[in-house]
Enzyme design. Structure first.
Site, PDB file in Angstrom:
ATOM      1  CD  GLU A   1      24.633 -26.171  47.778  1.00 15.73           C
ATOM      2  OE1 GLU A   1      24.224 -27.326  47.895  1.00 15.73           O
ATOM      3  OE2 GLU A   1      23.908 -25.224  47.429  1.00 15.73           O
ATOM      4  CG  ASP A   2      29.458 -26.679  50.172  1.00 15.17           C
ATOM      5  OD1 ASP A   2      28.357 -27.212  49.990  1.00 15.17           O
ATOM      6  OD2 ASP A   2      30.377 -26.720  49.341  1.00 15.17           O
TER       7      ASP A   2
END
Length: 739
Positions: free
Chosen positions: A90-91
């Site tokens: 996700e990051d």
């Protein structure tokens, strides 16, 4: 950051890594430790430039989640590694494919399931949270560990939420109470459930939470002394009988005390069982039940039990896998005490839930209650056509449900949620049996399909190949499995009828010189005050829309110009006297302001909690009725804040001196001479309070009264309640919220 700080951070990371391995519930092999080390290194490197709002390095969040997964949930190396890596896709630039190459498909798959679900379209009719939650549950089809890690992620977020803005805290805490705590309960994670509930309360009702916490601290010494008093008596007898055990005193959670106070309308001091004693004994599997009842016998030799509050979860474990014997006894000083009796194995299952359940399940062929539930969940998700919020509401009913145990005609035992009906039972056997149910017999007697089952009932289902569900069946069932199946069957029938209805409508309109197209369909839906085109075609199909009504539509359609002006007039707000009054009220009194800009907007006070000036409130933007104002502690607040956070508006009262509000008070006490006189005198003497109605009754020395007063704001109402409490003979006074 300074070099010293970075050095400190490195040392802290090394400590965290050692701690993670040390507290792991599962025994870790050398390969397991290598896998965890590799995941740890990849995560540290991937998140090295990220910081949380508090200023702390981001990597401490995945480590915190991994620690919860390792010790409190008890997953093995794969689960711990996935928890460490749960945010990298996700990051950071790392992809699922990278993880597959670096580790294995299983870890990559778990992380993919955990990667936050991409935001659904911000449609006002759909709840982001409910839709995300539904998608999250779909991952259960492959691996329940996804949800277990997700729960750990939520717990760690709740524990580190202090630096977030208030509105975010309330939204996240509401979601937690609405979904994650019940889910943790259903997966047998009772410790985590309790932590989530207490933290949820801390952020949704901080004043209530802090008040209960401080009162628990005040009474701690007295509670400890009482627990010691009971324990010492039991220890003597347990030692004499040669039982190998430990006794723990356990205070009830802040949330459960709050729930009791609200449900029974009592103060903190009036909640009796604020703690429980737990006796955990050592035993081999063969003697577990025997030892439990031996301890029961010892406990009840000293203290008288309440027969109605004995819970035997050993003979019939809960579907979460929970096993224990709960005995409520009358302890010293006339106080009820709950004593929980569990073996070490049962205690582990109660603490770790799913993971411990599988540790002890080796070789067992019988499907566990938890497996059955997971299969039902998959079925519900795969078949569900309902909107996400309805699905989640139905699903929630089955998360916290207390259980009853019933029997099939062959004597097999089945567990169902409390409140389940005989038709629910039919669907629990098999959905095809449910659909064909013609009647049900309970204990040999023919009963209606909506008969509410009780523990110990024996149910026989009578089926017929020609039977079909009707719309009424949705009112006869309470379980989401039954509801979903009935809805699906009804939808299939509706679609068939609607298809026929469309053809019929096309022919009928042709006679009236109208061609059926998208525009005409929308006009018809509006003309018949329906919601969708499906409703329209279905009604034509079953013949509830008659030829004359279609002729009326055609006549109205030919007069479109006049109709256009009619609609304009109809929609003008000034033509509705109620609307004028409401606008006048809003501008005259300026009672409520909304949002940061303190805008003065039209609103309605909701009937579910009847807020009055001075109450803490928020505005909720509805689809059809504008802004509705609810109390902060409204029974529906958690659901609204969780599902529709984007529709919530901050609101506060700024001037409440010029309008009056109604409040209903229930008063109980001892029927003493002159009490009525005294009561009316106290209310009348209070400035700015008028009595609208008063009804009083006395029975066998008990006085009951309901008084409706007109007050200007909450401060005056509180003062009035305090003064009524001082009247001799008055025992309790509560404010009533009418639906």
């Amino acid at each position: 950051m300074t070099e010293i700080d970075l050095e400190e951070e490195k040392k802290a990371l090394a400590r965290e890594y050692k701690e993670l391995l040390r507290i792991s519930y599962q025994k870790l092999s050398v390969d397991d430790k290598k896998l965890i080390r590799k995941a740890f290194d990849v995560a540290v490197d991937a998140h090295k430039d990220q910081r949380r709002k508090s200023g702390e390095a981001y990597i401490f969040h995945p480590i915190g989640v991994a620690k919860i997964v390792a010790s409190e949930i008890g997953l093995g190396a794969t689960g711990i590694a996935a928890a460490l890596l749960h945010d990298v896709v996700e990051d950071t630039p790392i992809t699922v494919e990278d993880l597959e190459k670096l580790f294995n498909p299983k870890i990559a798959h778990l992380v993919e399931g955990l990667t936050k679900i991409s935001q659904v379209k911000k449609d006002m009719n759909i709840s982001m949270q409910a839709e995300n939650f539904r998608k999250m549950l779909l991952t259960l089809n492959d691996d329940v560990r996804v949800i277990l890690i997700k729960i750990a992620d939520r717990l760690h977020n709740m524990q580190t939420m202090d630096s977030m803005p208030d509105y975010k805290q309330v939204k996240i805490a509401s979601e937690t109470l609405y979904i994650y705590a019940p889910l943790a309960h259903r997966l047998g994670l009772y410790n985590i459930k309790t932590k989530l509930e207490d933290l949820g309360l801390k952020y949704t009702e901080p004043d209530v939470y802090n008040d209960i916490v401080s009162k628990i601290k005040e009474t701690k010494e007295e509670q400890d002394a009482y627990i010691k008093l009971v324990s010492d008596v039991l220890k003597k007898s347990l030692d004499e009988e040669g039982v190998d055990y430990i006794i723990k005193g356990r205070p009830k959670s802040v949330y459960s005390i709050r729930r009791k106070m609200a449900a029974q309308n009592v103060s903190f001091d009036e909640v009796f069982d604020k703690f429980a004693l737990r006796i955990i004994y050592k035993s081999n599997l063969h003697d577990e039940k025997f030892v439990a009842w031996k301890i029961y016998s010892i406990v009840t030799d000293h203290y008288r039990p309440s027969p109605s509050r004995l819970r035997d979860w050993i003979s019939s474990p809960k579907s979460t896998g929970y096993e224990a014997l709960h005995i409520t006894v009358m302890g010293p000083k006339g106080r009820w005490v709950e004593i929980q009796v569990r073996s070490e194995r049962m205690d582990e299952i109660a603490e770790k839930g799913y993971a411990a359940h599988y540790k002890y399940k080796q070789g067992a062929t019988e499907e566990s209650g938890l497996d059955v539930w997971l299969n039902l969940l998959k079925e519900a998700l795969e078949n569900s056509e309902t909107n996400a919020v309805d699905f989640v509401e139905d699903f929630k009913m089955n998360l916290y449900a207390k259980e009853i145990f019933v029997f099939t005609p062959k004597g097999e035992i089945k567990s169902l949620p409390k409140g389940a009906t005989s038709l629910d039972f039919a669907f629990s056997i098999h959905s095809e049996i449910g659909v064909k149910t013609r009647g049900t017999r309970v204990n040999g007697k023919l009963v209606p399909l909506n008969y509410e089952l009780k523990s110990g009932d024996q149910i026989e289902v009578i089926t017929s190949p020609n039977q079909k569900p009707t719309i009424n069946w949705l009112d006869y069932v309470t379980t989401s499995r039954a509801k979903n199946k009935i809805r699906n069957v009804l939808n299939e029938n509706t679609k068939k009828i609607a298809e026929e209805g469309r053809e019929l409508l096309t022919r009928k309109l042709k006679h009236l010189k109208i061609t059926l197209n998208e525009g005409v369909i929308n006009e018809l839906v509006s003309f018949f005050k329906l919601k969708t085109s499906l409703d329209l075609f279905y009604r034509v199909g079953i013949g509830s829309i008659e030829n004359q009504q279609l002729k009326d539509f055609a006549a109205q359609k030919s007069n479109t110009l006049i109709n256009f002006f009619k609609n304009k007039i109809k929609r003008s707000p000034t033509s509705n006297p109620d609307e004028i009054n409401k606008q006048e009220l809003s501008s005259n009194y300026n009672l409520l302001v909304f949002g940061k800009e303190q805008d003065r907007l039209d609103y309605k006070l909701s009937t579910c909690c009847n807020p009055i000036p001075g109450d803490e409130v928020f505005g909720f933007v509805t689809i059809n009725e504008g802004i509705k104002v609810h109390k902060r502690d409204c029974p529906n607040a958690i659901s609204m804040q969780s599902n529709y956070a984007y529709r919530i508006m901050p609101a506060k009262w700024i001037d409440s001196t010029q309008q009056e509000f109604k409040a209903i008070l229930n008063i109980t006490g001892m029927d003493t001479l002159g009490l009525t006189n005294e009561l009316t005198k106290v209310i009348s003497n209070q400035m700015h309070v008028n009595i609208q109605s008063i009804s009083l009754s006395g029975e066998a020395g008990i006085f009951k009264g309901q008084v409706t007063v007109i007050v200007q704001n909450n401060t005056i109402l509180k003062k009035l309640i305090d003064n009524i409490k001082k009247i001799d003979g008055v025992d309790k006074i509560t404010r009533v919220y009418k639906n």
